[in-house]
Write an enzyme that holds these catalytic residues in place. Structure first.
Site, PDB file in Angstrom:
ATOM      1  N   SER A 151      16.895  24.531  56.919  1.00 19.95           N
ATOM      2  CA  SER A 151      17.878  23.655  56.668  1.00 19.95           C
ATOM      3  C   SER A 151      19.144  23.853  57.055  1.00 19.95           C
ATOM      4  CB  SER A 151      17.981  23.324  55.275  1.00 19.95           C
ATOM      5  OG  SER A 151      16.750  22.830  54.891  1.00 19.95           O
ATOM      6  N   ARG A 166      24.242  26.781  64.727  1.00 22.47           N
ATOM      7  CA  ARG A 166      25.261  27.693  64.058  1.00 22.47           C
ATOM      8  C   ARG A 166      24.845  27.749  62.655  1.00 22.47           C
ATOM      9  NH1 ARG A 166      27.257  22.909  64.226  1.00 22.47           N
ATOM     10  NH2 ARG A 166      27.245  23.289  66.565  1.00 22.47           N
ATOM     11  N   ASP A 204      15.614  19.620  55.860  1.00 20.10           N
ATOM     12  CA  ASP A 204      15.452  19.105  54.397  1.00 20.10           C
ATOM     13  C   ASP A 204      15.823  17.689  54.428  1.00 20.10           C
ATOM     14  OD1 ASP A 204      18.114  19.587  54.831  1.00 20.10           O
ATOM     15  OD2 ASP A 204      18.598  20.797  52.958  1.00 20.10           O
TER      16      ASP A 204
HETATM   17  C1  GLC Z   1      24.091  22.113  55.892  1.00 19.22           C
HETATM   18  C2  GLC Z   1      22.862  22.117  56.801  1.00 19.22           C
HETATM   19  C3  GLC Z   1      22.186  20.986  57.127  1.00 19.22           C
HETATM   20  C4  GLC Z   1      21.528  20.990  55.992  1.00 19.22           C
HETATM   21  C5  GLC Z   1      22.440  20.561  54.788  1.00 19.22           C
HETATM   22  C6  GLC Z   1      21.771  20.492  53.336  1.00 19.22           C
HETATM   23  O1  GLC Z   1      24.682  20.949  56.267  1.00 19.22           O
HETATM   24  O2  GLC Z   1      23.406  22.347  58.135  1.00 19.22           O
HETATM   25  O3  GLC Z   1      20.858  21.275  58.080  1.00 19.22           O
HETATM   26  O4  GLC Z   1      20.592  19.511  55.947  1.00 19.22           O
HETATM   27  O5  GLC Z   1      23.199  21.741  54.637  1.00 19.22           O
HETATM   28  O6  GLC Z   1      21.214  21.295  52.943  1.00 19.22           O
END
Ligand code: GLC
Length: 484
Positions: A151, A166, A204
């Protein structure tokens, strides 16, 4: 004494009252501003899909269909979120939209978040192997397809590939940004000889979208309001100019992981306060995730802490006078669950909040100080919920969704008091809905608790990918041999 009314502000001295007013001005986002943010958001979503790109990544995910409810098979899912690591085994059964799941949770050690890449992959592979050993001891297993919920923002040229753009959510592990994480993961698995083949790397939010649509066909957007904040929705390939060179059928679906946490990194519309600026400056990735840093669970407690320290250090304001606030000075010492407890204090005299400050921070509070604390928590929690709704409204506007369901998950959505109601109220204001006729009436766009995206969603996306490969849709597949 238990009352339903907020405590009285009558005994709050002038200096604190003035500060409460100043904080109200700083943290309140009115309807007009919500609308302006949403309009800018719509444009930024478009920009992210264009060839030139913008600050919202709008990552194509190669998840190319909604589930029918009739997917079947046994899958592993690995969920690397911001706080925990979870391994699941999911059996999608023959019954429509039914599944069985077994799962184990492992805490992500704090040191890992700023450790080395090798430590990270070794830890993950150990957890997976431990899971397989404890649930399949002595069995001879065929390789199980795995959906890996990673995620973080990743560029995916293929579904079994993902270059980390990143780190977000406070992670800062060297040697991973700019690299494809799949081979790193696979190498650690291969070393242990674990019977696993990675079928899909997913986010996610995409998992949440797909898992929610599995049981409710009105679901059109998947959101996470947790440690981080983000959303995914289904686009048509024809509306993704940056994929035009691939000549995909224009009406073929493609889930987009927006990575909307990066909205307004250039600071054009979000009403940032001096405290938001400090959060950003002191984070491992300054200049990134401007939207997320104002609303996600990782930052809510820190915002609250920064305001209180600033007030204490201001000679004009008398708060926690003569007390040692060393514990409160420690960055990230309060998480959003602390704020939840403050907002949940049911007592007129805010005695539970008083106890919290005493026990956790060693600070003795007066009643007027408690009133300020409570108001501050409400302001931060309300701003988070209202700003979040701008993202939901923006995707709905962009797609022309006048009615739909939005599946939401994450600690803030599930546990933070009033988050849902405040978010729903903001959506109503942004989209100009008429008042409800009765409390049972649904809103045109409802944000509802989602199904488990990072577990069941990952399994479903793996299943959908195996299915489409079998049917001959090889778009976005790097290692076809893993799909036999
Ligand atoms: C951050 C991550 C993203 C994820 C979110 C919730 O924004 O960059 O990929 O979906 O957190 O977990």
């Amino acid at each position: 004494m238990l009352t339903t009314m907020l405590g009285s502000m009558a005994d709050v001295p002038k200096d604190l009252m003035q500060e409460i007013k100043r904080l109200e001005q700083l943290f309140t986002v009115d309807t007009a501003k919500l609308k302006a943010i949403t309009d800018h958001f719509v444009k930024e979503l478009e920009k992210g899909l264009s060839v030139e790109g913008g600050s919202i990544p709008m990552n194509p995910t190669w998840c190319m269909a909604f589930p029918t409810g009739y997917e079947t098979g046994t899958f592993l899912a690995l969920d690397m979120g911001g706080t925990n690591l979870r391994v699941c085994e999911i059996v999608l059964t023959d019954e429509k939209s039914e599944f069985d799941i077994i799962q184990s949770k492992y805490r992500m050690p704090e040191e890992l978040k700023s450790g080395t890449s090798e430590e990270l992959w070794e830890y993950i592979a150990d957890c997976l192997q431990q899971f397989i050993e404890s649930h399949h001891a002595g069995e001879k297993l065929d390789s199980l397809p795995l959906g890996f919920t990673f995620s973080y923002p990743a560029t995916q040229d293929y579904i079994d590939h993902g270059v980390l753009q990143r780190w977000t959510k406070g992670f800062d592990i060297d040697g991973v940004e700019g690299k494809n994480v799949v081979p790193m993961f696979e190498a650690a698995i291969a070393k242990r000889g674990a019977p696993i083949k990675l079928t899909a790397l997913i986010n996610d939010t995409t998992g949440t979208l797909i898992a929610s649509a599995y049981t409710d066909t009105k679901m059109k957007i998947g959101c996470i309001f947790g440690t981080g904040c983000n959303a995914a929705y289904m686009e048509n390939c024809g509306s993704i100019p940056k994929l035009a060179h691939m000549n995909l059928p224009p009406d073929m679906p493609m889930a987009i992981n927006c990575e909307w946490g990066a909205f307004d990194n250039e600071h054009k519309v979000l009403p940032r306060t001096p405290y938001d600026i400090i959060i950003d400056k002191d984070s491992p990735r300054p200049g990134q995730q401007a939207f997320e840093k104002m609303i996600a669970g990782l930052y809510l407690g820190e915002l609250f802490r920064l305001v209180l320290v600033d007030l204490h250090d201001n000679k004009e304001v008398h708060i926690f006078e003569g007390q040692n606030i060393d514990k409160l000075r420690k960055a990230y010492t309060l998480d959003s669950s602390f704020l939840s407890l403050v907002e949940e204090d049911p007592f007129e005299n805010l005695s539970e909040t008083g106890d919290l400050f005493q026990n956790k921070l060693g600070i003795t509070t007066t009643h007027p100080e408690l009133e300020l604390i409570r108001r501050l928590a409400e302001l931060i929690g309300t701003r988070a919920a209202r700003l979040s709704s701008c993202g939901v409204a923006a995707i709905s506007k962009k797609k022309g969704y006048e009615t739909c369901h939005v599946g939401a998950d994450g600690s803030v959505f599930n546990k933070y008091p009033h988050f849902k109601q405040r978010g729903a109220q903001a959506l109503r204001e942004i989209l100009d809905w008429a008042p409800k006729k009765n409390s049972k009436e649904e809103d045109p766009i409802e944000i509802l608790a989602a199904e488990d995206g990072s577990g069941v969603g990952a399994a479903l996306i793996a299943a959908l990918t195996l299915k489409r490969v079998k049917e001959g849709n090889m778009a976005g597949i790097l290692h076809p041999e893993n799909f036999k």
